[in-house]
Design a protein around this motif. Structure first.
Motif, PDB file in Angstrom:
ATOM      1  N   GLU A  54       0.831  -1.205   0.000  1.00 14.63           N
ATOM      2  CA  GLU A  54       0.000   0.000   0.000  1.00 14.63           C
ATOM      3  C   GLU A  54       0.867   1.257   0.000  1.00 14.63           C
ATOM      4  OE1 GLU A  54      -3.328   2.199  -0.305  1.00 14.63           O
ATOM      5  OE2 GLU A  54      -3.228   0.011  -0.385  1.00 14.63           O
ATOM      6  N   LYS A  55       1.951   1.245   0.773  1.00 16.25           N
ATOM      7  CA  LYS A  55       2.847   2.407   0.796  1.00 16.25           C
ATOM      8  C   LYS A  55       3.499   2.622  -0.563  1.00 16.25           C
ATOM      9  CE  LYS A  55       4.060   2.629   5.657  1.00 16.25           C
ATOM     10  NZ  LYS A  55       5.138   2.572   6.648  1.00 16.25           N
ATOM     11  N   VAL A  56       3.920   1.542  -1.217  1.00 14.05           N
ATOM     12  CA  VAL A  56       4.529   1.656  -2.541  1.00 14.05           C
ATOM     13  C   VAL A  56       3.514   2.204  -3.531  1.00 14.05           C
ATOM     14  CG1 VAL A  56       5.435   0.308  -4.479  1.00 14.05           C
ATOM     15  CG2 VAL A  56       6.288  -0.111  -2.171  1.00 14.05           C
ATOM     16  N   ARG A  57       2.278   1.701  -3.463  1.00 12.58           N
ATOM     17  CA  ARG A  57       1.222   2.167  -4.368  1.00 12.58           C
ATOM     18  C   ARG A  57       0.949   3.653  -4.155  1.00 12.58           C
ATOM     19  NH1 ARG A  57      -2.964  -1.044  -2.794  1.00 12.58           N
ATOM     20  NH2 ARG A  57      -1.894  -2.809  -3.713  1.00 12.58           N
ATOM     21  N   GLU A  58       0.872   4.088  -2.896  1.00 10.58           N
ATOM     22  CA  GLU A  58       0.638   5.504  -2.605  1.00 10.58           C
ATOM     23  C   GLU A  58       1.796   6.360  -3.104  1.00 10.58           C
ATOM     24  OE1 GLU A  58      -0.036   5.876   1.564  1.00 10.58           O
ATOM     25  OE2 GLU A  58      -2.017   4.947   1.476  1.00 10.58           O
ATOM     26  N   SER A  59       3.016   5.868  -2.941  1.00  7.64           N
ATOM     27  CA  SER A  59       4.195   6.604  -3.396  1.00  7.64           C
ATOM     28  C   SER A  59       4.170   6.770  -4.911  1.00  7.64           C
ATOM     29  CB  SER A  59       5.457   5.871  -2.957  1.00  7.64           C
ATOM     30  OG  SER A  59       6.592   6.487  -3.491  1.00  7.64           O
ATOM     31  N   GLN A  60       3.809   5.704  -5.621  1.00  4.92           N
ATOM     32  CA  GLN A  60       3.742   5.778  -7.086  1.00  4.92           C
ATOM     33  C   GLN A  60       2.667   6.748  -7.539  1.00  4.92           C
ATOM     34  OE1 GLN A  60       3.173   1.673  -8.175  1.00  4.92           O
ATOM     35  NE2 GLN A  60       5.368   1.244  -8.213  1.00  4.92           N
ATOM     36  N   GLU A  61       1.510   6.728  -6.872  1.00 10.89           N
ATOM     37  CA  GLU A  61       0.442   7.652  -7.233  1.00 10.89           C
ATOM     38  C   GLU A  61       0.856   9.101  -6.960  1.00 10.89           C
ATOM     39  OE1 GLU A  61      -3.127   6.484  -5.226  1.00 10.89           O
ATOM     40  OE2 GLU A  61      -3.258   4.592  -6.320  1.00 10.89           O
ATOM     41  N   LYS A  62       1.562   9.304  -5.860  1.00  8.93           N
ATOM     42  CA  LYS A  62       2.022  10.656  -5.524  1.00  8.93           C
ATOM     43  C   LYS A  62       3.026  11.148  -6.561  1.00  8.93           C
ATOM     44  CE  LYS A  62       4.172  13.305  -1.826  1.00  8.93           C
ATOM     45  NZ  LYS A  62       4.795  13.256  -0.503  1.00  8.93           N
ATOM     46  N   GLU A  66       2.613  14.378  -9.011  1.00  6.98           N
ATOM     47  CA  GLU A  66       3.615  15.438  -9.059  1.00  6.98           C
ATOM     48  C   GLU A  66       4.154  15.618 -10.470  1.00  6.98           C
ATOM     49  OE1 GLU A  66       6.543  14.444  -6.151  1.00  6.98           O
ATOM     50  OE2 GLU A  66       5.250  14.950  -4.472  1.00  6.98           O
ATOM     51  N   LEU A  67       4.330  14.523 -11.202  1.00  3.87           N
ATOM     52  CA  LEU A  67       4.820  14.606 -12.580  1.00  3.87           C
ATOM     53  C   LEU A  67       3.798  15.323 -13.463  1.00  3.87           C
ATOM     54  CD1 LEU A  67       6.981  13.817 -14.639  1.00  3.87           C
ATOM     55  CD2 LEU A  67       5.753  11.669 -14.963  1.00  3.87           C
ATOM     56  N   GLU A  68       2.519  15.024 -13.282  1.00  2.00           N
ATOM     57  CA  GLU A  68       1.483  15.691 -14.069  1.00  2.00           C
ATOM     58  C   GLU A  68       1.443  17.186 -13.754  1.00  2.00           C
ATOM     59  OE1 GLU A  68      -2.106  13.580 -13.229  1.00  2.00           O
ATOM     60  OE2 GLU A  68      -1.510  11.829 -14.401  1.00  2.00           O
ATOM     61  N   LYS A  69       1.612  17.534 -12.476  1.00  2.00           N
ATOM     62  CA  LYS A  69       1.642  18.951 -12.109  1.00  2.00           C
ATOM     63  C   LYS A  69       2.837  19.653 -12.745  1.00  2.00           C
ATOM     64  CE  LYS A  69      -0.650  18.710  -7.604  1.00  2.00           C
ATOM     65  NZ  LYS A  69      -0.442  18.865  -6.147  1.00  2.00           N
ATOM     66  N   ALA A  70       3.987  18.988 -12.731  1.00  2.00           N
ATOM     67  CA  ALA A  70       5.191  19.585 -13.313  1.00  2.00           C
ATOM     68  C   ALA A  70       5.028  19.760 -14.820  1.00  2.00           C
ATOM     69  CB  ALA A  70       6.407  18.710 -13.010  1.00  2.00           C
ATOM     70  N   LYS A  71       4.416  18.790 -15.493  1.00  2.00           N
ATOM     71  CA  LYS A  71       4.180  18.907 -16.938  1.00  2.00           C
ATOM     72  C   LYS A  71       3.240  20.067 -17.235  1.00  2.00           C
ATOM     73  CE  LYS A  71       4.973  14.142 -18.393  1.00  2.00           C
ATOM     74  NZ  LYS A  71       4.358  12.932 -18.954  1.00  2.00           N
ATOM     75  N   ALA A  72       2.184  20.198 -16.442  1.00  2.00           N
ATOM     76  CA  ALA A  72       1.234  21.291 -16.654  1.00  2.00           C
ATOM     77  C   ALA A  72       1.908  22.642 -16.423  1.00  2.00           C
ATOM     78  CB  ALA A  72       0.037  21.128 -15.719  1.00  2.00           C
ATOM     79  N   GLU A  73       2.739  22.716 -15.407  1.00  2.00           N
ATOM     80  CA  GLU A  73       3.440  23.967 -15.121  1.00  2.00           C
ATOM     81  C   GLU A  73       4.438  24.291 -16.236  1.00  2.00           C
ATOM     82  OE1 GLU A  73       6.088  25.859 -11.511  1.00  2.00           O
ATOM     83  OE2 GLU A  73       4.740  24.182 -11.089  1.00  2.00           O
ATOM     84  N   ALA A  74       5.136  23.284 -16.734  1.00  2.00           N
ATOM     85  CA  ALA A  74       6.088  23.507 -17.823  1.00  2.00           C
ATOM     86  C   ALA A  74       5.358  23.976 -19.077  1.00  2.00           C
ATOM     87  CB  ALA A  74       6.861  22.221 -18.112  1.00  2.00           C
ATOM     88  N   GLU A  75       4.196  23.410 -19.351  1.00  2.00           N
ATOM     89  CA  GLU A  75       3.412  23.829 -20.517  1.00  2.00           C
ATOM     90  C   GLU A  75       2.954  25.280 -20.353  1.00  2.00           C
ATOM     91  OE1 GLU A  75       1.845  23.741 -24.170  1.00  2.00           O
ATOM     92  OE2 GLU A  75       3.030  22.129 -23.254  1.00  2.00           O
TER      93      GLU A  75
END
Length: 89
Positions: A54-62, A66-75
């Motif tokens: 569960e911790k690994v799954r939560e870490s991957q989702e987080k 964060e990657l999607e937020k960074a992509k949106a900010e870069a765009e």
């Protein structure tokens, strides 16, 4: 009331049986404790592994969020840069 009386009778018979079969009770107890420890340990290992997953799954989702937020900010910054450059001919 009948439950109270039945419970009292059961306690009395249990106490008498424990006094009469004292040694047998300890033999049963000596045989039961290792089984309980094995089952309890196996359950603890299972719960621990499930918690780790569960911790690994939560870490991957987080990380994905964060990657999607960074992509949106870069765009957004890319669009602002294009606006600042203006039309180039």
């Amino acid at each position: 009331m009948s439950v109270l009386i039945g419970g009292g009778v059961a306690v009395l018979f249990g106490l008498i049986g424990l006094i009469i079969w004292w040694r047998d009770f300890f033999v049963l107890l000596k045989g039961g404790i290792p089984i309980l420890l094995l089952l309890g340990g196996a359950l603890a290992v299972y719960v621990g592994i499930d918690e780790l997953r569960e911790k690994v799954r939560e870490s991957q989702e987080k990380e994905k969020t964060e990657l999607e937020k960074a992509k949106a900010e870069a765009e957004k910054y890319r669009e602002e840069l294009e606006k600042m450059k203006g039309p180039q001919e």
